[in-house]
Design an enzyme around this catalytic site. Structure first.
Site, PDB file in Angstrom:
ATOM      1  N   ASP A 154       0.697 -18.883  -3.398  1.00  0.00           N
ATOM      2  CA  ASP A 154       0.694 -20.338  -3.194  1.00  0.00           C
ATOM      3  C   ASP A 154      -0.253 -21.044  -4.165  1.00  0.00           C
ATOM      4  O   ASP A 154      -1.005 -20.425  -4.906  1.00  0.00           O
ATOM      5  CB  ASP A 154       0.299 -20.681  -1.752  1.00  0.00           C
ATOM      6  CG  ASP A 154      -1.117 -20.245  -1.424  1.00  0.00           C
ATOM      7  OD1 ASP A 154      -1.498 -19.118  -1.798  1.00  0.00           O
ATOM      8  OD2 ASP A 154      -1.855 -21.035  -0.809  1.00  0.00           O
ATOM      9  N   GLU A 177      -3.136 -18.683   0.748  1.00  0.00           N
ATOM     10  CA  GLU A 177      -4.534 -18.386   0.419  1.00  0.00           C
ATOM     11  C   GLU A 177      -5.334 -19.676   0.366  1.00  0.00           C
ATOM     12  O   GLU A 177      -6.487 -19.740   0.787  1.00  0.00           O
ATOM     13  CB  GLU A 177      -4.595 -17.657  -0.936  1.00  0.00           C
ATOM     14  CG  GLU A 177      -5.949 -17.031  -1.249  1.00  0.00           C
ATOM     15  CD  GLU A 177      -6.906 -17.953  -1.969  1.00  0.00           C
ATOM     16  OE1 GLU A 177      -8.088 -17.594  -2.097  1.00  0.00           O
ATOM     17  OE2 GLU A 177      -6.513 -19.062  -2.394  1.00  0.00           O
ATOM     18  N   GLU A 178      -4.692 -20.715  -0.137  1.00  0.00           N
ATOM     19  CA  GLU A 178      -5.395 -21.989  -0.353  1.00  0.00           C
ATOM     20  C   GLU A 178      -5.643 -22.760   0.940  1.00  0.00           C
ATOM     21  O   GLU A 178      -6.388 -23.728   0.938  1.00  0.00           O
ATOM     22  CB  GLU A 178      -4.608 -22.869  -1.342  1.00  0.00           C
ATOM     23  CG  GLU A 178      -4.407 -22.240  -2.725  1.00  0.00           C
ATOM     24  CD  GLU A 178      -5.680 -22.190  -3.563  1.00  0.00           C
ATOM     25  OE1 GLU A 178      -6.753 -22.535  -3.053  1.00  0.00           O
ATOM     26  OE2 GLU A 178      -5.573 -21.801  -4.744  1.00  0.00           O
ATOM     27  N   HIS A 180      -7.720 -26.501  -9.180  1.00  0.00           N
ATOM     28  CA  HIS A 180      -7.653 -27.500  -8.110  1.00  0.00           C
ATOM     29  C   HIS A 180      -7.806 -28.916  -8.673  1.00  0.00           C
ATOM     30  O   HIS A 180      -8.204 -29.833  -7.957  1.00  0.00           O
ATOM     31  CB  HIS A 180      -8.688 -27.235  -6.998  1.00  0.00           C
ATOM     32  CG  HIS A 180      -8.474 -25.922  -6.280  1.00  0.00           C
ATOM     33  ND1 HIS A 180      -9.010 -25.643  -5.057  1.00  0.00           N
ATOM     34  CD2 HIS A 180      -7.746 -24.841  -6.620  1.00  0.00           C
ATOM     35  CE1 HIS A 180      -8.638 -24.423  -4.680  1.00  0.00           C
ATOM     36  NE2 HIS A 180      -7.870 -23.910  -5.630  1.00  0.00           N
TER      37      HIS A 180
HETATM   38 ZN   LIG Z   1      -6.705 -18.856  -6.230  1.00  0.00          ZN
END
Ligand SMILES: [Zn+2]
Length: 374
Positions: free
Chosen positions: A78, A139-140, A344
């Site tokens: 993801d 994961e995020e 990000h």
């Molecule tokens: Zn990552």
């Protein structure tokens, strides 16, 4: 050998595919068919149902020399938002998005490194031990994929998570554990003009407690943050309710507990002294880990980096990753630098050179671990 053009093409192919957290189905299906084509036995676990997503964690397994340790190679499927319609652009060896989305090098750089390495190992008959590929979902969003994984599915003696900034050769050998601390201060409501003496102001109590709390950087391995505060209704009401959400992190479990206790006690004591009440819940998000230099996972990574021609750089991190769960599940796991930068953000980038170096590092790890016969 490692093919630069092929890596870049595969990277661009994968980042273009939709992959929001808990909606990784499309990219997972593409990666699963790639792993199958590389001779791995592939399956997906049942995590989708547990996290309300459309895809589970993807596992791939390829048999090798049974005398060598079983190696795990991991990355996450993801991506953080905004990641719809990512269009990669390559200029002077640097890959970026067009600027209105992230690039998704976090963590497609890791996935492509694993795929290219497996391709090279297969094409050139490099000897290897058993290899398990573990590609996690969500994961995020709080490491949900690894957190909800059945640890019995993990077969490796140790492993690597390709999911850190820093050039290939960087090896993350320690990460903090984290506690989330949610505090509700209950005071007493009263009319602010007619009878303030009958009230207990929850906002003021919170303020006094916050003024006494140690936060920010506590020491080299410990941090704390007050992240959210909500409460109050109107200026003419003495507020009887405030909610404060905080976190504490440390690479030392003892210091994590000490800092957490300090925060909890400060809220409790300040509230009690003012005639208010503090209701506090502490939740361990994940445990810390520290991998010693002489453990096989660190020794192999250093040797692999050197044999690939990279300077091995051991570093502790301040953030959590799937490694926190894999280490807890009994698979010593280090996180490796894959060159992703400004992650990000919509300025995220990775260089073509680092994509290539990551694949080279993974090939070196496979070879090094194959040589560690037990
Ligand atoms: Zn990552």
């Amino acid at each position: 050998m490692i093919d630069r053009e092929r890596i870049v093409a595969e990277f661009c192919e994968l980042v273009r595919i939709s992959c929001s957290s808990k909606a990784e189905r499309q990219v997972a299906d593409v990666v699963k068919s790639k792993l199958t084509a590389l001779g791995l036995e592939v399956f997906e676990d049942d995590v989708a149902g547990k996290i309300n997503g459309n895809c589970g964690n993807v596992f791939g397994f390829i048999k090798g020399n049974p005398a060598a340790p079983v190696l795990m190679l991991s990355a996450h499927l993801d991506c953080v938002e905004p990641c719809a319609g990512i269009e990669p652009e390559i200029k002077a060896g640097v890959i970026t998005s067009r600027g209105d989305t992230v690039l998704g090098a976090d963590d497609k750089a890791g996935i492509v490194g694993i795929l290219e390495a497996l391709r090279v190992v297969r094409a050139t008959n490099i000897s290897h031990g058993d290899i398990q590929v573990v590609l996690t979902v969500a994961e995020e969003t709080g490491l949900s994929g690894s957190k909800n994984m059945d640890k019995g599915l993990l077969k490796a003696d140790f492993g690597y998570i390709l999911d850190s900034g820093g050039s290939p050769g960087k090896i993350v050998n320690a990460a903090p554990g984290q506690n989330n601390i949610t505090v509700i201060i209950r005071g007493k409501a009263a009319h602010a003009g007619m009878a303030p003496e009958e009230g207990v102001n929850a906002i003021v109590v919170a303020g006094k407690a916050l003024a006494r709390i140690k936060e920010g950087r506590i020491d080299t391995e410990t941090t704390a943050n007050v992240g959210l505060i909500q409460g109050g209704v109107a200026t003419n009401i003495v507020p009887d309710y405030v909610q404060i959400t905080c976190e504490a992190r440390s690479r030392s479990l003892e210091k994590l507990e000490d800092q957490t206790r300090h925060m909890v006690e400060t809220f409790e004591q300040t509230a009690a002294a003012a005639g208010a009440r503090a209701e506090i819940s502490v939740k361990r998000v994940y445990d810390p880990y520290v991998l010693a230099d002489d453990t096989p996972v660190i020794a192999a990574a250093r040797r692999a980096a050197e044999s690939a021609g990279f300077a091995a750089a051991l570093e502790a991190t301040g953030g959590g990753s799937d490694a926190n769960f894999f280490n807890r599940y009994g698979v010593p796991s280090a996180v490796l630098g894959v060159g992703m930068a400004k992650v990000h953000t919509t300025d995220e980038y990775v260089t073509v050179e680092d994509l290539e170096k990551t694949a080279k590092m993974v090939v070196a790890i496979i070879q090094t671990v194959a040589g560690m016969t037990q």
